[in-house]
Design a protein around this motif. Sequence first.
Motif, short mmCIF file in Angstrom:
data_model
loop_
_atom_site.label_atom_id
_atom_site.label_comp_id
_atom_site.label_asym_id
_atom_site.label_seq_id
_atom_site.Cartn_x
_atom_site.Cartn_y
_atom_site.Cartn_z
N ALA A 230 -3.57 10.16 0.74
CA ALA A 230 -4.30 9.37 0.10
C ALA A 230 -3.58 8.62 -1.27
O ALA A 230 -3.94 7.56 -1.57
CB ALA A 230 -5.66 10.25 -0.59
N ALA A 231 -2.92 9.57 -2.04
CA ALA A 231 -2.18 8.85 -3.09
C ALA A 231 -1.26 7.77 -2.91
O ALA A 231 -1.32 6.81 -3.27
CB ALA A 231 -1.41 9.96 -3.98
N SER A 232 -0.53 7.97 -1.41
CA SER A 232 0.85 6.81 -1.31
C SER A 232 0.06 5.70 -0.66
O SER A 232 0.32 4.68 -0.90
CB SER A 232 1.28 7.65 -0.02
OG SER A 232 2.14 8.67 -0.71
N GLU A 233 -1.40 5.84 0.07
CA GLU A 233 -1.79 4.71 0.69
C GLU A 233 -2.62 3.83 -0.65
O GLU A 233 -2.64 2.44 -0.55
CB GLU A 233 -3.05 5.25 1.53
CG GLU A 233 -2.63 5.67 2.88
CD GLU A 233 -3.71 5.94 3.71
OE1 GLU A 233 -4.81 6.37 3.17
OE2 GLU A 233 -3.44 6.41 4.86
N ILE A 239 0.37 -2.15 -4.61
CA ILE A 239 1.65 -3.06 -4.23
C ILE A 239 1.18 -4.29 -3.58
O ILE A 239 1.70 -5.45 -3.73
CB ILE A 239 2.80 -2.16 -3.79
CG1 ILE A 239 3.47 -1.21 -4.40
CG2 ILE A 239 3.78 -3.19 -3.30
CD1 ILE A 239 4.12 -1.88 -6.00
N ASP A 240 0.43 -4.10 -2.49
CA ASP A 240 0.08 -5.42 -1.81
C ASP A 240 -0.75 -6.41 -2.77
O ASP A 240 -0.50 -7.48 -2.70
CB ASP A 240 -0.89 -4.87 -0.63
CG ASP A 240 0.19 -4.13 0.37
OD1 ASP A 240 1.49 -4.32 0.34
OD2 ASP A 240 -0.57 -3.58 1.31
N SER A 241 -1.76 -5.83 -3.36
CA SER A 241 -2.32 -6.72 -4.59
C SER A 241 -1.60 -7.35 -5.31
O SER A 241 -1.74 -8.42 -5.65
CB SER A 241 -3.45 -5.68 -5.02
OG SER A 241 -4.25 -6.55 -6.09
N GLN A 242 -0.39 -6.56 -5.83
CA GLN A 242 0.28 -7.22 -6.93
C GLN A 242 1.43 -8.34 -6.48
O GLN A 242 1.58 -9.40 -7.04
CB GLN A 242 1.24 -6.27 -7.38
CG GLN A 242 1.78 -6.45 -8.60
CD GLN A 242 2.45 -5.57 -9.62
OE1 GLN A 242 2.48 -4.26 -9.05
NE2 GLN A 242 3.41 -5.66 -10.45
N MET A 243 1.63 -7.97 -5.05
CA MET A 243 2.52 -9.01 -4.18
C MET A 243 1.42 -10.36 -3.88
O MET A 243 2.31 -11.48 -4.10
CB MET A 243 2.81 -8.30 -3.11
CG MET A 243 3.93 -7.48 -3.25
SD MET A 243 4.46 -6.79 -1.65
CE MET A 243 5.42 -8.32 -0.83
N ARG A 319 7.39 -2.05 -2.08
CA ARG A 319 6.20 -1.51 -0.75
C ARG A 319 7.19 -1.30 0.46
O ARG A 319 6.51 -0.38 1.00
CB ARG A 319 6.00 -3.29 -0.59
CG ARG A 319 4.75 -3.10 0.49
CD ARG A 319 4.37 -4.56 0.80
NE ARG A 319 3.15 -4.57 1.71
CZ ARG A 319 3.31 -4.22 3.26
NH1 ARG A 319 4.54 -4.01 3.71
NH2 ARG A 319 2.13 -4.31 3.79
N SER A 320 8.37 -1.35 0.58
CA SER A 320 8.92 -0.95 1.82
C SER A 320 9.22 0.90 1.78
O SER A 320 8.85 1.57 2.71
CB SER A 320 10.31 -1.44 2.21
OG SER A 320 10.27 -2.98 2.25
#
Length: 505
Positions: A230-233, A239-243, A319-320
């Motif tokens: 849950a913490a990793s997701e 990261i997706d939002s920031q990208m 993100r990777s």
Amino acid sequence: MNLILEEVRAALWSVWNRRWLALGIAWAICLLGWLAVAMVPNSYQSEARIFVQLDDVLAEQIGIGGASRERDIERVRQTLMGSVNLEKIVRSTRIGDEVTNAAQMESAVARLSEDIQVVNEGQNLFEISAVSGRSDYSDSENAQLAQVVVQRMIDIFREENLGGSRGEMRETIDFINAQLESRQAELEEAEQRRLEFEALHPELVGGAASVLAELNSSRSELRGVEADLAASESALAAIDSQMASTPRSLLTPGSGGPQAALAQAQANMAAMRARGLTDSHPDVVALSREIASLREAAQADGGASGTANPAYTSLVSIRSQRLATVQGLQSRAAGLRSEIAGITANLAQEPGVSAEAQRISRDYEVLRQQYDELLQDREQLRLRGQVENERSAVQFEIVDPPSTPRTPAAPNRPLLLLGVLIVGLGAGAGSAFALGKLGSTFATVSQMERAFDLPVIGTISHAVTEAGRAVSRRRLKYFTAAAGGLGVLFIVLLGAEFVQRGMLA
């Protein structure tokens, strides 16, 4: 006071008036009493004291502490008076010469137990005493027998603490070895059963308790993996939002093309907003439309112009990594769920097999624990035995050797002879006084006046002739000789007693 003196005078007159009766009774009682005292055999007592040293540093290091040795000595002191040890003394002394059957042996042992005492006078000091007063033995034989009995008690005390303890140590080690062999055979059988069961049911190795422990461990690990997932997701979504809000390339004015025009328009828009123009201002509205058209033209152009954004590139790398972490945690969580489902299914489908696994595992652990404890006890006993053989933890020292009695311990014959004499004289005087009370005569005038409550006019004294006086003097001599003879006999008996004691010494 006068009345008391008068009564005393009356009592003395009554006894003196019947003095021959009193003397006869005294002679009879003294003769019988002295004869009874002479029949009592002399008892001789021999004593010895031994010091037992308990302190030993090496013994305490291996577990033979002072308290343990004190318990051993107390046990020996109690068993020292046992029938077996007393029977040894009977057989090793002249007491056993007259013992021919079991009944006589029991009687001799019972009598010997009354004659022997073992007293603990302090922490390390013991006193052993024995009394011998057998009527069929002479005084010298009784004295020697008492000393021999005490010496045999010391020998047995030493044997019980040295040889006896070593023998008990060997017997204990042999018993433990036999128990170890038995436990080893049972342990091998239990281990073979466990191996066979594990070969048939590898999923239930260790029994139901072990499976439940494994199930709880898997569930705990799954909860940790799910928390990490849950913490990793959440980190990946950030990261997706920031990208999404970060451009892939940076546009600079003067670079030409739609991208450069778009950058110039955006710079103009920023300048207008800096002047405080709102979105409803005509210049802002017109410039917004221009920016929208330029953005469409830039997208159609494919972004060929402009500079790559390093921040976007860094976010792509991050993100990777986070995506790989999320995928790994998802795979681990799936594996744990599958493992938990398999363990639960095994427990639910085969409860009898699980119970059998638990029983086999429990029996094996119990046998193994017993075997380990016995093995450890045997090694400790071996070490203790070596220490006791090479360096005894108990050391004896005879403080006072068995004494050779010179005087009888009992009875106190001089005191008894004197007591018989006093009792005889008292009984004679008492008998004479009692007969005087039973008679109808009065010793004094006052007694007669009190008895009849009448005045006495006068008294007539006893008239004695010269012949009567001679008879009285002769009778007094006879009485004196008889009373003196009683005293001389007492002195002779007392002297004979002391002479007899001197002869024994």
